[in-house]
Design a protein around this motif. Structure first.
Motif, PDB file in Angstrom:
ATOM      1  N   PRO A   1      31.330 -34.903 -14.625  1.00  0.00           N
ATOM      2  CA  PRO A   1      30.406 -34.972 -15.399  1.00  0.00           C
ATOM      3  C   PRO A   1      29.651 -35.352 -15.608  1.00  0.00           C
ATOM      4  CG  PRO A   1      32.441 -35.711 -15.405  1.00  0.00           C
ATOM      5  CD  PRO A   1      32.255 -35.512 -14.105  1.00  0.00           C
TER       6      PRO A   1
ATOM      7  N   LYS B   1      26.158 -34.135 -14.669  1.00  0.00           N
ATOM      8  CA  LYS B   1      25.797 -33.514 -15.679  1.00  0.00           C
ATOM      9  C   LYS B   1      25.429 -33.295 -16.820  1.00  0.00           C
ATOM     10  CE  LYS B   1      29.773 -29.696 -14.147  1.00  0.00           C
ATOM     11  NZ  LYS B   1      30.435 -28.915 -14.602  1.00  0.00           N
ATOM     12  N   ASP B   2      26.193 -34.280 -17.407  1.00  0.00           N
ATOM     13  CA  ASP B   2      25.305 -35.044 -18.898  1.00  0.00           C
ATOM     14  C   ASP B   2      24.565 -35.638 -18.700  1.00  0.00           C
ATOM     15  OD1 ASP B   2      25.883 -35.462 -22.137  1.00  0.00           O
ATOM     16  OD2 ASP B   2      25.467 -37.700 -21.200  1.00  0.00           O
TER      17      ASP B   2
ATOM     18  N   ARG C   1      29.979 -31.365  -9.478  1.00  0.00           N
ATOM     19  CA  ARG C   1      31.087 -31.114 -10.629  1.00  0.00           C
ATOM     20  C   ARG C   1      31.471 -32.567 -11.665  1.00  0.00           C
ATOM     21  NH1 ARG C   1      33.611 -29.244  -5.525  1.00  0.00           N
ATOM     22  NH2 ARG C   1      35.290 -31.310  -5.793  1.00  0.00           N
TER      23      ARG C   1
END
Length: 348
Positions: free
Chosen positions: A131, A134-135, A129
């Motif tokens: 972020p 993820k980036d 989760r």
């Protein structure tokens, strides 16, 4: 009765006041991956702040994160070259090895051994989760995302907690990573006993500098002005920087990002307000703007370049700085690992 939690900005203001009152109570952990030359974005975004904290009397640990080069690429290209260039930049901007500890991942095995118990304290779902992860996956240079990418925030937790760092200078985008570190510290302390502080984020007030192509300044995009660039190279890079068709120069980051970033760069170098710099250039257009920026950057960087060239003449000394920092960091990490083994019952 409800408790109002301070915002990161409010907490940073409180921390800055405490640093001025008692800098010796803080230990900062920060660093960079040796993936290419450090540039002006690094200088105004992080390096300048590290020197400021060091000069205030805060103990500073700076990691050259060589292991983390592999988080988003398949091979560590020109690693030794990039590490030595980074050392030169650190010394040139004012990192003082007598007051700050500069070291690299691969020289401190006890730090990396902390990864194992730390990974047991977070779930795959929590890492998935994140972020920031993820980036980083979205911009990865790997053909397939490695497991190291998912463990990156936990490796950063080991970086920070091995020396019991309690203050981490970060941008807004790095807050999720630091929250993982705080979670790891809290869960370890609850499960095994109080060993680690929960480090605070010291938010950077540095505004974003764009690269010469109008996108984020990055070592890997070829759009930055390296700290080691010559005056002529700097002039050439600024001359080719992206602006727009409007002749009158204004400072409007939202609507004129390329122009605004150049204005901001000049203002940072001159220690002036960007609006005043833009107003002074006025109708001079992009040519006048680029002349102003070139003169400002070359003037600000001249003493740093001179120190860098001087250090480059004695690479034996430069390498000795890293050896001494590695020894210091290794001793600190070994002591922390011994403490961790003690409270965990010697399972490591």
């Amino acid at each position: 009765m409800s408790t109002v939690t301070a915002s990161p900005e409010e907490r940073t203001a409180e921390l800055e006041a405490r640093i001025r009152q008692a800098p010796e109570k803080f230990r900062v952990m920060t660093g960079d991956r040796p993936t290419g030359p450090l540039h002006l974005g690094h200088y105004f975004g992080t390096l300048h702040n590290r020197v400021r904290l060091q000069d205030l009397g805060v103990e500073v640990f700076v990691i050259i994160a060589d292991y983390q080069v592999l988080t988003d690429r398949d091979v560590a290209e020109r690693l030794a070259e990039h590490m030595e260039a980074m050392l030169l930049d650190y010394l040139a901007v004012g990192i003082d090895p007598a007051r700050s500890t500069v070291f690299n991942h691969s020289a401190v095995p006890a730090l990396n051994q902390l990864m194992l118990p730390f990974l047991s304290l977070v779930s795959v779902a929590e890492l998935n989760r994140n972020p920031t992860v993820k980036d980083e996956i979205a911009h990865s240079r790997q053909s397939a995302v490695s497991g190291l990418m998912f463990t990156y925030p936990v490796h950063q937790a080991a970086d920070i907690l091995f020396c019991k760092g309690n203050l981490v200078p970060v941008g807004q985008d790095q807050l999720p990573h630091l929250e993982v570190t705080r979670t790891v510290a809290r869960r370890f302390n609850e499960r095994y006993g109080a060993v680690f502080p929960e480090p605070d984020a010291l938010l950077s007030a540095a505004p974003l500098l764009l690269g010469t192509d109008g996108t984020k300044m990055s070592k890997s995009r070829g759009n930055s002005i390296a700290l080691g660039a010559t005056a002529d190279e700097t002039a050439r890079l600024i001359k080719g920087a992206q602006t727009d068709a409007e002749r009158h120069i204004t400072y409007e980051p939202e609507t004129r990002p390329g122009v605004a970033s150049l204005v901001l760069l000049a203002a940072l170098c001159l220690d002036r307000d960007p609006h005043a710099v833009a107003e002074e250039i006025g109708g001079g257009g992009a040519a006048a703007l680029k002349r102003t920026v070139t003169d400002a950057v070359n003037s600000r960087m001249a003493p740093i370049r001179a120190r860098r060239a001087e250090y480059a003449q004695d690479m034996g000394y430069v390498r000795s700085v890293l050896r001494a920092g590695n020894e210091r960091a290794d001793a600190v990490a070994a002591a922390t690992l011994d403490e961790v083994r003690g409270v965990m019952g010697g399972v490591l």
